[in-house]
Design a protein around this motif. Structure first.
Motif, mmCIF file in Angstrom:
data_model
loop_
_atom_site.group_PDB
_atom_site.id
_atom_site.type_symbol
_atom_site.label_atom_id
_atom_site.label_comp_id
_atom_site.label_asym_id
_atom_site.label_seq_id
_atom_site.Cartn_x
_atom_site.Cartn_y
_atom_site.Cartn_z
ATOM 1 N N VAL A 256 105.058 103.232 25.652
ATOM 2 C CA VAL A 256 104.961 102.091 24.736
ATOM 3 C C VAL A 256 105.011 102.509 23.274
ATOM 4 O O VAL A 256 104.734 101.698 22.387
ATOM 5 N N ALA A 257 105.342 103.757 22.982
ATOM 6 C CA ALA A 257 105.410 104.215 21.594
ATOM 7 C C ALA A 257 106.400 103.356 20.805
ATOM 8 O O ALA A 257 107.432 102.924 21.331
ATOM 9 N N GLY A 258 106.074 103.123 19.540
ATOM 10 C CA GLY A 258 106.928 102.284 18.704
ATOM 11 C C GLY A 258 106.880 102.718 17.254
ATOM 12 O O GLY A 258 106.972 103.904 16.930
ATOM 13 N N VAL A 259 106.711 101.757 16.351
ATOM 14 C CA VAL A 259 106.739 102.013 14.916
ATOM 15 C C VAL A 259 105.385 102.541 14.444
ATOM 16 O O VAL A 259 104.336 101.956 14.727
ATOM 17 N N GLY A 260 105.411 103.663 13.732
ATOM 18 C CA GLY A 260 104.235 104.240 13.093
ATOM 19 C C GLY A 260 104.465 104.321 11.594
ATOM 20 O O GLY A 260 105.459 103.803 11.073
ATOM 21 N N PRO A 261 103.589 105.003 10.869
ATOM 22 C CA PRO A 261 103.712 105.067 9.414
ATOM 23 C C PRO A 261 104.697 106.121 8.907
ATOM 24 O O PRO A 261 105.067 106.105 7.738
ATOM 25 N N ALA A 262 105.118 107.042 9.775
ATOM 26 C CA ALA A 262 105.864 108.205 9.296
ATOM 27 C C ALA A 262 107.250 107.869 8.776
ATOM 28 O O ALA A 262 107.744 108.493 7.827
ATOM 29 N N ALA A 263 107.926 106.894 9.387
ATOM 30 C CA ALA A 263 109.304 106.594 8.979
ATOM 31 C C ALA A 263 109.374 106.080 7.550
ATOM 32 O O ALA A 263 110.219 106.526 6.760
ATOM 33 N N SER A 264 108.504 105.141 7.193
ATOM 34 C CA SER A 264 108.547 104.625 5.825
ATOM 35 C C SER A 264 108.015 105.651 4.828
ATOM 36 O O SER A 264 108.457 105.689 3.672
ATOM 37 N N PHE A 265 107.058 106.503 5.254
ATOM 38 C CA PHE A 265 106.630 107.609 4.397
ATOM 39 C C PHE A 265 107.836 108.489 4.063
ATOM 40 O O PHE A 265 108.081 108.824 2.889
ATOM 41 N N ALA A 266 108.590 108.868 5.088
ATOM 42 C CA ALA A 266 109.738 109.754 4.883
ATOM 43 C C ALA A 266 110.833 109.085 4.059
ATOM 44 O O ALA A 266 111.478 109.723 3.216
ATOM 45 N N GLN A 267 111.044 107.795 4.285
ATOM 46 C CA GLN A 267 112.054 107.070 3.507
ATOM 47 C C GLN A 267 111.671 107.025 2.034
ATOM 48 O O GLN A 267 112.521 107.221 1.156
ATOM 49 N N ALA A 268 110.383 106.792 1.761
ATOM 50 C CA ALA A 268 109.922 106.788 0.368
ATOM 51 C C ALA A 268 110.070 108.176 -0.245
ATOM 52 O O ALA A 268 110.443 108.320 -1.424
ATOM 53 N N TRP A 269 109.777 109.210 0.539
ATOM 54 C CA TRP A 269 109.931 110.582 0.058
ATOM 55 C C TRP A 269 111.394 110.862 -0.309
ATOM 56 O O TRP A 269 111.676 111.462 -1.353
ATOM 57 N N CYS A 270 112.311 110.407 0.544
ATOM 58 C CA CYS A 270 113.734 110.630 0.267
ATOM 59 C C CYS A 270 114.196 109.877 -0.978
ATOM 60 O O CYS A 270 115.050 110.364 -1.723
ATOM 61 N N SER A 271 113.630 108.695 -1.199
ATOM 62 C CA SER A 271 113.988 107.941 -2.406
ATOM 63 C C SER A 271 113.576 108.686 -3.670
ATOM 64 O O SER A 271 114.229 108.583 -4.708
ATOM 65 N N ALA A 272 112.490 109.454 -3.565
ATOM 66 C CA ALA A 272 111.996 110.213 -4.712
ATOM 67 C C ALA A 272 112.591 111.617 -4.786
ATOM 68 O O ALA A 272 112.435 112.308 -5.803
#
Length: 276
Positions: free
Chosen positions: A50-66
């Motif tokens: 049942v794994a799904g959306v966690g916090p890591a994807a948006s953390f990484a996306q924000a990191w890439c934006s910076a």
């Protein structure tokens, strides 16, 4: 390449429903799977079916934006339902995280450890020795990995807990939050991220997908500013929208098309367009 270790229990592993948010595809965000770096796709963890959306994807996306044109790798090691006692330095979860992180560090620089855990300890006065157990974990991780100053970012538990569903038993979540905040305030390169204002799935214990996107942005804010995030960020929903809705590259479109074809959702002709 930079990398981030993801540890804790199910809300780090992610239980947000995948269909509730726009998926994140970014060729500069990788995940470690079967000993190889590959383009990230959610779920990042497979601790449960049942794994799904966690916090890591948006953390990484924000990191890439910076950090334009740089790559970041995610090291998934969270385990659903795990109590802090199961993260003791002799246990399987700790040893697995060390093993995966060391393997990742052969080809990357570890820049942060993200921790979200505590629901399983939010009862029976377990908060009383939570600080000491967390301290032993943090110090041991840093020592074993040879990164004594790596930022350790702890996520606060959601204020929806203790009210309904499986979250009804988490009656001491606020006391765990106090210990998490106290730890961040008393130790160098440790930062606290609030869980205030997040929403749960209908089960009353797991953070929903939209809130996980916002939580990941909060984790990044703490990482970027080297400070606690004690309150929800101003304009959080808009920050998430701007951060996560990017124009896709050819490589990302190819990845998505192959994924859809494998799932039986696109035609061979559509795949061949990207392989010419």
């Amino acid at each position: 390449m930079k990398s981030v270790l993801l540890i804790g229990q199910s809300n780090m592993a992610g239980r947000g429903f995948l269909h509730e948010v726009t998926p994140i595809y970014n060729e500069n965000i990788l995940m470690l799977r079967n000993g190889r770096w590959q383009m990230m796709a959610e779920p990042i963890h497979f601790d449960r079916s049942v794994a799904g959306v966690g916090p890591a994807a948006s953390f990484a996306q924000a990191w890439c934006s910076a950090n334009k044109n740089e790559q970041i790798g995610l090291i998934p090691c969270a385990e659903g339902g795990s109590a802090i006692d199961e993260w003791n330095i002799e246990g399987a979860l700790f040893r697995h995280a060390i093993s995966e992180a060391k393997f990742a560090m052969e080809t990357s620089e570890l820049i942060a450890i993200l921790w979200h855990q505590g629901e399983s300890d939010s009862h029976s006065e377990k908060y009383k020795d939570y600080y000491q157990k967390l301290n032993a974990l943090v110090n041991s991780l840093r020592k074993e990995l040879g990164v004594l100053e790596v930022p350790f970012i702890v996520g606060g538990l959601g204020d929806y807990l203790g009210k309904s569903g499986f979250g009804r038993s988490c009656v001491e979540y606020d006391l765990i939050n106090q210990e998490l905040l106290r730890y961040a305030e008393n130790n160098s390169n440790c930062y606290f991220v609030t869980g205030e204002g997040l929403y749960s799935n209908p089960d009353g214990i797991h953070i929903n997908a939209e809130s996980q996107r916002r939580l990941g942005i909060r984790y990044f804010e703490a990482y970027q500013t080297k400070s606690n995030v004690d309150n929800p960020l101003d304009g959080e929903a808009e920050i998430v929208r701007v951060c996560c809705e990017k124009e896709q590259t050819i490589a990302e479109k190819r990845y998505i098309t192959l994924e859809q074809y494998t799932l039986g959702k696109s035609s061979l002709e559509e795949v061949m367009k990207f392989l010419k």
